[in-house]
Design an enzyme around this catalytic site. Sequence first.
Site, PDB file in Angstrom:
ATOM      1  N   SER A   1       0.834  -1.205   0.000  1.00 20.48           N
ATOM      2  CA  SER A   1       0.000   0.000   0.000  1.00 20.48           C
ATOM      3  C   SER A   1       0.865   1.250   0.000  1.00 20.48           C
ATOM      4  O   SER A   1       1.974   1.263   0.564  1.00 20.48           O
ATOM      5  CB  SER A   1      -0.906  -0.003   1.236  1.00 20.48           C
ATOM      6  OG  SER A   1      -1.539   1.250   1.406  1.00 20.48           O
TER       7      SER A   1
ATOM      8  N   TYR B   1      -2.236   0.386  10.067  1.00 19.02           N
ATOM      9  CA  TYR B   1      -2.452  -0.299   8.785  1.00 19.02           C
ATOM     10  C   TYR B   1      -1.208  -0.184   7.907  1.00 19.02           C
ATOM     11  O   TYR B   1      -0.693  -1.181   7.385  1.00 19.02           O
ATOM     12  CB  TYR B   1      -3.668   0.283   8.066  1.00 19.02           C
ATOM     13  CG  TYR B   1      -3.730  -0.129   6.621  1.00 19.02           C
ATOM     14  CD1 TYR B   1      -4.011  -1.449   6.267  1.00 19.02           C
ATOM     15  CD2 TYR B   1      -3.481   0.787   5.598  1.00 19.02           C
ATOM     16  CE1 TYR B   1      -4.033  -1.844   4.938  1.00 19.02           C
ATOM     17  CE2 TYR B   1      -3.507   0.396   4.269  1.00 19.02           C
ATOM     18  CZ  TYR B   1      -3.783  -0.908   3.942  1.00 19.02           C
ATOM     19  OH  TYR B   1      -3.790  -1.302   2.618  1.00 19.02           O
TER      20      TYR B   1
ATOM     21  N   LYS C   1       1.691  -3.137   6.507  1.00 13.75           N
ATOM     22  CA  LYS C   1       2.091  -3.357   5.117  1.00 13.75           C
ATOM     23  C   LYS C   1       3.604  -3.245   4.953  1.00 13.75           C
ATOM     24  O   LYS C   1       4.225  -4.003   4.197  1.00 13.75           O
ATOM     25  CB  LYS C   1       1.365  -2.373   4.197  1.00 13.75           C
ATOM     26  CG  LYS C   1      -0.118  -2.670   4.030  1.00 13.75           C
ATOM     27  CD  LYS C   1      -0.335  -4.043   3.410  1.00 13.75           C
ATOM     28  CE  LYS C   1      -1.791  -4.334   3.122  1.00 13.75           C
ATOM     29  NZ  LYS C   1      -1.998  -5.667   2.494  1.00 13.75           N
TER      30      LYS C   1
END
Length: 330
Positions: A118, A144, A148
Amino acid sequence: MTVLVTGGAGYIGSHVVRELEQRTEVVVVDDLSSGSADRVRGHEVVVLDLADQSAPGRLQEVMSTRGVDAVVHLAARKQVGESVQRPAWYYQQNVGGLANVLLAMERAEVRELVFSSSAAVYGDVATGGRPVREDDPCQPVSPYGQTKLVGEWMCRAAGEAWDLRWTALRYFNVAGAATPELGDPAATNLIPLVLRAVVAGQRPQIFGADYDTPDGTCLRDYVHVQDLARAHIAALEHVGSAGYGTTSHREFNVGTGHGSSVSEVVSEIRRATGRTTDAEVVSRRPGDPASVVADPGRIRADLDWSAEHGLDEMVASAWRAWPHGHARVS
């Protein structure tokens, strides 16, 4: 060749499966928490929570019995705000899930992986106003994004330990639909969020209008999901090619190189739908950087991929798919 796609019944996953099924055999693994087996009709779906302790054994069995040659790992939790509220769970799900996939691949001797990363790995990195490059510092501002980035580290470590051939695709903001039945069903991304609001006659919300951007709203690079699916094909071909070892590049931005502000996206949705509802500016969401726009030069040079669709096509296709092909302008 047989490719296993984790999260293959989801929004992005079903587009990847559709691209793959024209070229090779596909095995779909999904916990169906946000995906639907209807999206991948004609394919058996192995229902499995990748973060469960039983996952490595079950995955290894699937890989061995189905003759899997490569994996596209898409399955993950992806809501930035939720990750801020539930960081440990996000690490468990995203990092733990990938760890179990890598354990199964090592045991089954499957050595080719495309990892769904991402643009969130960059965070609010200072670039002097230019697009973000893959060698810019990674400073994720949300759990988040951290998961990643850790995922990329894990892939690199596996490459050094047991010769995993891997590529990480750093997605920018994904939108649109190849066909109405493959539209984004979860109103967690900006375009479906705004569509849901305008169809309901409500004011769409803009989370903050005081960022250091031209109009004060967040600036993002939007990429059509069909273009993103094609990027996975290019990445799979890359990890399986003789040219894989000739470059040190493993991480690739997937974007257009053009930024659109939240206000511009809302305006494009009003134009496409014919609805004139004004937006409501509310407080910023935690973990949202001001501007993240891709420099797609590396993926264009190394994988011969570039985006073909613009924001107007993304919004128009999302509208045709809302809901499931029954959108009507009124």
